[in-house]
Design a protein around this motif. Structure first.
Motif, mmCIF file in Angstrom:
data_model
loop_
_atom_site.group_PDB
_atom_site.id
_atom_site.type_symbol
_atom_site.label_atom_id
_atom_site.label_comp_id
_atom_site.label_asym_id
_atom_site.label_seq_id
_atom_site.Cartn_x
_atom_site.Cartn_y
_atom_site.Cartn_z
ATOM 1 N N UNK A 169 6.015 6.280 3.749
ATOM 2 C CA UNK A 169 5.090 7.342 4.145
ATOM 3 C C UNK A 169 5.610 8.142 5.331
ATOM 4 N N UNK A 170 6.561 7.589 6.068
ATOM 5 C CA UNK A 170 7.091 8.285 7.246
ATOM 6 C C UNK A 170 8.373 9.056 6.944
ATOM 7 N N UNK A 171 8.952 8.851 5.755
ATOM 8 C CA UNK A 171 10.335 9.287 5.528
ATOM 9 C C UNK A 171 10.483 10.319 4.419
ATOM 10 N N UNK A 172 9.461 11.142 4.187
ATOM 11 C CA UNK A 172 9.552 12.173 3.159
ATOM 12 C C UNK A 172 8.903 13.461 3.635
ATOM 13 N N UNK A 173 9.306 14.562 3.048
ATOM 14 C CA UNK A 173 8.742 15.862 3.422
ATOM 15 C C UNK A 173 7.295 15.998 2.958
ATOM 16 N N UNK A 174 6.985 15.435 1.788
ATOM 17 C CA UNK A 174 5.619 15.451 1.250
ATOM 18 C C UNK A 174 5.258 14.037 0.827
ATOM 19 N N UNK A 175 4.080 13.575 1.229
ATOM 20 C CA UNK A 175 3.629 12.222 0.879
ATOM 21 C C UNK A 175 2.366 12.322 0.035
ATOM 22 N N UNK A 176 2.443 11.765 -1.178
ATOM 23 C CA UNK A 176 1.311 11.716 -2.094
ATOM 24 C C UNK A 176 0.873 10.273 -2.250
ATOM 25 N N UNK A 177 -0.410 10.016 -2.087
ATOM 26 C CA UNK A 177 -0.921 8.646 -2.187
ATOM 27 C C UNK A 177 -1.900 8.528 -3.350
ATOM 28 N N UNK A 178 -1.647 7.573 -4.227
ATOM 29 C CA UNK A 178 -2.619 7.208 -5.245
ATOM 30 C C UNK A 178 -3.455 6.070 -4.695
ATOM 31 N N UNK A 179 -4.777 6.218 -4.679
ATOM 32 C CA UNK A 179 -5.624 5.208 -4.031
ATOM 33 C C UNK A 179 -6.739 4.740 -4.950
ATOM 34 N N UNK A 180 -7.140 3.494 -4.723
ATOM 35 C CA UNK A 180 -8.210 2.902 -5.526
ATOM 36 C C UNK A 180 -9.578 3.460 -5.158
ATOM 37 N N UNK A 181 -9.822 3.581 -3.855
ATOM 38 C CA UNK A 181 -11.156 3.988 -3.404
ATOM 39 C C UNK A 181 -11.047 4.963 -2.247
ATOM 40 N N UNK A 182 -11.814 6.033 -2.325
ATOM 41 C CA UNK A 182 -11.834 7.046 -1.265
ATOM 42 C C UNK A 182 -13.183 6.978 -0.564
ATOM 43 N N UNK A 183 -13.146 6.916 0.777
ATOM 44 C CA UNK A 183 -14.373 6.813 1.564
ATOM 45 C C UNK A 183 -14.421 7.956 2.575
ATOM 46 N N UNK A 184 -15.539 8.064 3.244
ATOM 47 C CA UNK A 184 -15.692 9.096 4.265
ATOM 48 C C UNK A 184 -14.915 8.716 5.525
ATOM 49 N N UNK A 185 -14.547 9.714 6.308
ATOM 50 C CA UNK A 185 -13.846 9.477 7.571
ATOM 51 C C UNK A 185 -14.728 8.611 8.476
ATOM 52 N N UNK A 186 -14.135 7.564 9.033
ATOM 53 C CA UNK A 186 -14.865 6.658 9.916
ATOM 54 C C UNK A 186 -15.303 5.375 9.240
ATOM 55 N N UNK A 187 -15.245 5.340 7.899
ATOM 56 C CA UNK A 187 -15.678 4.130 7.182
ATOM 57 C C UNK A 187 -14.630 3.021 7.208
ATOM 58 N N UNK A 188 -13.373 3.358 7.464
ATOM 59 C CA UNK A 188 -12.342 2.332 7.592
ATOM 60 C C UNK A 188 -12.218 1.958 9.065
#
Length: 217
Positions: free
Chosen positions: A178-197
């Motif tokens: 995630x630190x070593x590319x010009x563009x980072x795309x993440x496939x994720x299981x669950x998306x939550x609101x900011x602050x929930x993690x």
């Protein structure tokens, strides 16, 4: 800023001839939804940086079988017979790198470090074509950093700003890549609101992630 996009929009960032890092260890921690997107789009002549080429029906292995990869930079191909077959038939270029060296090359690429010295590979075919240095009584190889056009990572939970938490061993190479590319795309299981993690469980800060795609299984 909400970074959630659909798979079709994510695939607009994947083009023929790119160098792509893909997280995972034997397919564990590899973003299946993004791999399927690449298969569907049919991009070709890719250079892939990954720990291994998984299995023929799993992860990076699917791209190998579909002959969308021209070169793979990896530490292990033994679980995927098709990788070996294509390599021996000169249909695929394979650059094998010791696993710890590969991880450190990616870390250096993300940290802006020009390279590092390691004794791993000294006196073996690993040293071919590389600069060797002697410090004291010991010899070392100079290994250079690795970066990519795009990194594909897999998260267990992400908030809408791209802060990511990983479950157990799915973490593996993902935070480094995630630190070593010009563009980072993440496939994720669950998306939550900011602050929930809980911030203690954020393993990849959103500053490293450009876009997230939900629906990862």
């Amino acid at each position: 800023m909400c970074k959630v996009i659909g798979i079709d929009e994510a695939m607009e960032y994947i083009k023929d001839g790119m160098t792509i890092m893909i997280g995972g260890f034997m397919g564990v921690g590899t973003p299946k939804i993004l791999i399927e997107g690449i298969l569907k789009k049919g991009v070709k002549d890719l250079t892939i940086i990954a720990n291994d080429t998984a299995l023929p029906d799993k992860g990076v292995g699917k791209l190998i079988v579909n002959k969308q990869i021209k070169k793979v930079i990896t530490s292990h191909i033994g679980l995927n017979p098709e990788t070996g077959r294509q390599m021996h038939a000169k249909e695929l270029e394979v650059e094998l790198i010791p696993q710890g060296t590969l991880a450190e090359q990616i870390r250096c690429g993300g940290a802006g470090i020009g390279g590092f010295l390691t004794a791993t590979g000294v006196g073996t075919i690993v040293e071919e074509g590389k600069q060797k240095m002697k410090i004291g009584d010991n010899e070392y190889l100079l290994e250079l950093p690795l970066r990519a056009d795009v990194a594909l990572i897999r998260g267990s939970i992400a908030d809408k700003q791209g802060n990511i938490s990983y479950n157990a061993s799915t973490r593996n190479f993902n935070p480094l890549m995630a630190t070593a590319a010009d563009v980072v795309l993440a496939g994720v299981e669950r998306i939550v609101e900011v602050g929930e993690i809980d911030s203690n469980y954020v393993m990849t800060p959103g500053i490293f992630v450009n876009y997230i795609v939900g629906g990862e299984k």
